[in-house]
Design a protein around this motif. Structure first.
Motif, PDB file in Angstrom:
ATOM      1  N   THR A   1     -12.224 -16.897 -40.973  1.00  0.00           N
ATOM      2  CA  THR A   1     -13.594 -16.513 -41.337  1.00  0.00           C
ATOM      3  C   THR A   1     -14.297 -15.790 -40.195  1.00  0.00           C
ATOM      4  O   THR A   1     -15.476 -16.021 -39.927  1.00  0.00           O
ATOM      5  CB  THR A   1     -14.396 -17.745 -41.785  1.00  0.00           C
ATOM      6  OG1 THR A   1     -14.353 -18.710 -40.730  1.00  0.00           O
ATOM      7  CG2 THR A   1     -13.841 -18.348 -43.057  1.00  0.00           C
ATOM      8  N   ILE A   2     -13.581 -14.897 -39.540  1.00  0.00           N
ATOM      9  CA  ILE A   2     -14.145 -14.123 -38.431  1.00  0.00           C
ATOM     10  C   ILE A   2     -14.925 -12.944 -38.994  1.00  0.00           C
ATOM     11  O   ILE A   2     -14.462 -12.255 -39.905  1.00  0.00           O
ATOM     12  CB  ILE A   2     -13.015 -13.610 -37.506  1.00  0.00           C
ATOM     13  CG1 ILE A   2     -12.161 -14.770 -36.979  1.00  0.00           C
ATOM     14  CG2 ILE A   2     -13.579 -12.762 -36.373  1.00  0.00           C
ATOM     15  CD1 ILE A   2     -12.899 -15.782 -36.148  1.00  0.00           C
TER      16      ILE A   2
ATOM     17  N   LYS B   1     -12.408  -5.301 -44.461  1.00  0.00           N
ATOM     18  CA  LYS B   1     -12.810  -6.409 -45.330  1.00  0.00           C
ATOM     19  C   LYS B   1     -12.758  -7.772 -44.642  1.00  0.00           C
ATOM     20  O   LYS B   1     -13.642  -8.597 -44.825  1.00  0.00           O
ATOM     21  CB  LYS B   1     -11.933  -6.452 -46.586  1.00  0.00           C
ATOM     22  CG  LYS B   1     -12.143  -5.266 -47.490  1.00  0.00           C
ATOM     23  CD  LYS B   1     -13.565  -5.244 -47.993  1.00  0.00           C
ATOM     24  CE  LYS B   1     -13.822  -4.086 -48.921  1.00  0.00           C
ATOM     25  NZ  LYS B   1     -15.194  -3.999 -49.360  1.00  0.00           N
ATOM     26  N   GLU B   2     -11.698  -8.027 -43.896  1.00  0.00           N
ATOM     27  CA  GLU B   2     -11.525  -9.349 -43.275  1.00  0.00           C
ATOM     28  C   GLU B   2     -10.893  -9.214 -41.898  1.00  0.00           C
ATOM     29  O   GLU B   2     -10.138  -8.286 -41.650  1.00  0.00           O
ATOM     30  CB  GLU B   2     -10.607 -10.230 -44.111  1.00  0.00           C
ATOM     31  CG  GLU B   2     -11.144 -10.649 -45.438  1.00  0.00           C
ATOM     32  CD  GLU B   2     -10.174 -11.568 -46.160  1.00  0.00           C
ATOM     33  OE1 GLU B   2     -10.668 -12.427 -46.896  1.00  0.00           O
ATOM     34  OE2 GLU B   2      -8.959 -11.422 -45.999  1.00  0.00           O
ATOM     35  N   THR B   3     -11.227 -10.168 -41.048  1.00  0.00           N
ATOM     36  CA  THR B   3     -10.598 -10.266 -39.736  1.00  0.00           C
ATOM     37  C   THR B   3     -10.094 -11.692 -39.552  1.00  0.00           C
ATOM     38  O   THR B   3     -10.787 -12.642 -39.911  1.00  0.00           O
ATOM     39  CB  THR B   3     -11.586  -9.908 -38.613  1.00  0.00           C
ATOM     40  OG1 THR B   3     -11.938  -8.528 -38.746  1.00  0.00           O
ATOM     41  CG2 THR B   3     -10.991 -10.141 -37.236  1.00  0.00           C
ATOM     42  N   GLN B   4      -8.892 -11.814 -39.022  1.00  0.00           N
ATOM     43  CA  GLN B   4      -8.307 -13.123 -38.736  1.00  0.00           C
ATOM     44  C   GLN B   4      -7.959 -13.182 -37.249  1.00  0.00           C
ATOM     45  O   GLN B   4      -7.440 -12.217 -36.686  1.00  0.00           O
ATOM     46  CB  GLN B   4      -7.041 -13.332 -39.562  1.00  0.00           C
ATOM     47  CG  GLN B   4      -6.393 -14.685 -39.333  1.00  0.00           C
ATOM     48  CD  GLN B   4      -5.074 -14.818 -40.062  1.00  0.00           C
ATOM     49  OE1 GLN B   4      -4.064 -14.308 -39.598  1.00  0.00           O
ATOM     50  NE2 GLN B   4      -5.098 -15.500 -41.198  1.00  0.00           N
ATOM     51  N   LEU B   5      -8.261 -14.298 -36.630  1.00  0.00           N
ATOM     52  CA  LEU B   5      -7.900 -14.562 -35.243  1.00  0.00           C
ATOM     53  C   LEU B   5      -6.740 -15.548 -35.236  1.00  0.00           C
ATOM     54  O   LEU B   5      -6.781 -16.555 -35.949  1.00  0.00           O
ATOM     55  CB  LEU B   5      -9.097 -15.163 -34.491  1.00  0.00           C
ATOM     56  CG  LEU B   5      -8.843 -15.667 -33.076  1.00  0.00           C
ATOM     57  CD1 LEU B   5      -8.474 -14.523 -32.148  1.00  0.00           C
ATOM     58  CD2 LEU B   5     -10.060 -16.420 -32.556  1.00  0.00           C
ATOM     59  N   GLN B   6      -5.710 -15.240 -34.453  1.00  0.00           N
ATOM     60  CA  GLN B   6      -4.568 -16.141 -34.305  1.00  0.00           C
ATOM     61  C   GLN B   6      -4.389 -16.464 -32.824  1.00  0.00           C
ATOM     62  O   GLN B   6      -4.330 -15.561 -31.992  1.00  0.00           O
ATOM     63  CB  GLN B   6      -3.293 -15.510 -34.839  1.00  0.00           C
ATOM     64  CG  GLN B   6      -3.332 -15.220 -36.303  1.00  0.00           C
ATOM     65  CD  GLN B   6      -2.064 -14.546 -36.776  1.00  0.00           C
ATOM     66  OE1 GLN B   6      -1.160 -14.260 -36.006  1.00  0.00           O
ATOM     67  NE2 GLN B   6      -1.983 -14.294 -38.071  1.00  0.00           N
TER      68      GLN B   6
ATOM     69  N   VAL C   1      -0.242 -18.446 -25.207  1.00  0.00           N
ATOM     70  CA  VAL C   1       0.664 -17.364 -24.819  1.00  0.00           C
ATOM     71  C   VAL C   1       0.279 -16.023 -25.428  1.00  0.00           C
ATOM     72  O   VAL C   1       0.721 -14.983 -24.952  1.00  0.00           O
ATOM     73  CB  VAL C   1       2.140 -17.694 -25.158  1.00  0.00           C
ATOM     74  CG1 VAL C   1       2.626 -18.871 -24.332  1.00  0.00           C
ATOM     75  CG2 VAL C   1       2.325 -17.973 -26.637  1.00  0.00           C
ATOM     76  N   ALA C   2      -0.557 -16.035 -26.472  1.00  0.00           N
ATOM     77  CA  ALA C   2      -0.975 -14.772 -27.077  1.00  0.00           C
ATOM     78  C   ALA C   2      -2.208 -14.981 -27.937  1.00  0.00           C
ATOM     79  O   ALA C   2      -2.445 -16.062 -28.468  1.00  0.00           O
ATOM     80  CB  ALA C   2       0.152 -14.186 -27.920  1.00  0.00           C
ATOM     81  N   VAL C   3      -2.970 -13.905 -28.066  1.00  0.00           N
ATOM     82  CA  VAL C   3      -4.124 -13.846 -28.956  1.00  0.00           C
ATOM     83  C   VAL C   3      -3.902 -12.646 -29.864  1.00  0.00           C
ATOM     84  O   VAL C   3      -3.686 -11.536 -29.375  1.00  0.00           O
ATOM     85  CB  VAL C   3      -5.448 -13.683 -28.170  1.00  0.00           C
ATOM     86  CG1 VAL C   3      -6.624 -13.544 -29.128  1.00  0.00           C
ATOM     87  CG2 VAL C   3      -5.651 -14.833 -27.212  1.00  0.00           C
ATOM     88  N   HIS C   4      -3.929 -12.865 -31.174  1.00  0.00           N
ATOM     89  CA  HIS C   4      -3.732 -11.783 -32.142  1.00  0.00           C
ATOM     90  C   HIS C   4      -4.967 -11.624 -33.015  1.00  0.00           C
ATOM     91  O   HIS C   4      -5.575 -12.615 -33.409  1.00  0.00           O
ATOM     92  CB  HIS C   4      -2.543 -12.057 -33.053  1.00  0.00           C
ATOM     93  CG  HIS C   4      -1.236 -12.018 -32.354  1.00  0.00           C
ATOM     94  ND1 HIS C   4      -0.058 -12.261 -33.008  1.00  0.00           N
ATOM     95  CD2 HIS C   4      -0.890 -11.762 -31.064  1.00  0.00           C
ATOM     96  CE1 HIS C   4       0.954 -12.169 -32.159  1.00  0.00           C
ATOM     97  NE2 HIS C   4       0.461 -11.877 -30.976  1.00  0.00           N
ATOM     98  N   ARG C   5      -5.271 -10.377 -33.304  1.00  0.00           N
ATOM     99  CA  ARG C   5      -6.338 -10.062 -34.255  1.00  0.00           C
ATOM    100  C   ARG C   5      -5.698  -9.279 -35.396  1.00  0.00           C
ATOM    101  O   ARG C   5      -4.985  -8.305 -35.170  1.00  0.00           O
ATOM    102  CB  ARG C   5      -7.412  -9.205 -33.601  1.00  0.00           C
ATOM    103  CG  ARG C   5      -8.498  -8.780 -34.573  1.00  0.00           C
ATOM    104  CD  ARG C   5      -9.508  -7.850 -33.936  1.00  0.00           C
ATOM    105  NE  ARG C   5     -10.594  -7.600 -34.871  1.00  0.00           N
ATOM    106  CZ  ARG C   5     -11.858  -7.460 -34.525  1.00  0.00           C
ATOM    107  NH1 ARG C   5     -12.204  -7.518 -33.252  1.00  0.00           N
ATOM    108  NH2 ARG C   5     -12.771  -7.244 -35.438  1.00  0.00           N
ATOM    109  N   SER C   6      -5.972  -9.718 -36.617  1.00  0.00           N
ATOM    110  CA  SER C   6      -5.475  -9.018 -37.802  1.00  0.00           C
ATOM    111  C   SER C   6      -6.677  -8.562 -38.626  1.00  0.00           C
ATOM    112  O   SER C   6      -7.546  -9.363 -38.950  1.00  0.00           O
ATOM    113  CB  SER C   6      -4.602  -9.932 -38.662  1.00  0.00           C
ATOM    114  OG  SER C   6      -3.479 -10.354 -37.936  1.00  0.00           O
ATOM    115  N   ASN C   7      -6.698  -7.280 -38.935  1.00  0.00           N
ATOM    116  CA  ASN C   7      -7.759  -6.720 -39.773  1.00  0.00           C
ATOM    117  C   ASN C   7      -7.168  -6.291 -41.100  1.00  0.00           C
ATOM    118  O   ASN C   7      -6.130  -5.647 -41.142  1.00  0.00           O
ATOM    119  CB  ASN C   7      -8.396  -5.498 -39.099  1.00  0.00           C
ATOM    120  CG  ASN C   7      -9.177  -5.871 -37.857  1.00  0.00           C
ATOM    121  OD1 ASN C   7      -9.835  -6.893 -37.813  1.00  0.00           O
ATOM    122  ND2 ASN C   7      -9.108  -5.039 -36.845  1.00  0.00           N
TER     123      ASN C   7
END
Length: 78
Positions: free
Chosen positions: A34-35, A7-12, A60-66
């Motif tokens: 709004t990815i 449903k949704e993806t978030q980039l951190q 220091v980090a890249v996170h993807r949350s689905n």
């Protein structure tokens, strides 16, 4: 049968932000909510690196949350 739908993806993007009084590292997190969910990990990572290049802070980090929706679908139903 359980069906999952993305449903949704978030980039951190997590950036170093110095240390506190005890010497512990501090971080700043920038979130992009709004990815497009179908964006590949490679494309998302490249975009994160380009965004990070515009800042003065060290990334220091890249996170993807689905986020997925779970629904029940009876066997044989379409």
């Amino acid at each position: 049968m359980i069906k999952t739908s993305l449903k949704e993806t978030q980039l951190q993007l997590i950036f170093a932000d110095g240390v506190d009084q005890e010497g512990e590292p501090q971080f700043v997190i920038d979130r992009f909510n709004t990815i497009q969910p179908e964006v590949t990990d490679d494309v998302l990572y490249q975009a994160a690196q380009k965004l990070a290049a515009l800042t003065t802070q060290e990334i220091v980090a890249v996170h993807r949350s689905n986020d997925y929706e779970l629904t029940y679908e009876e066997e044989g139903a379409s």
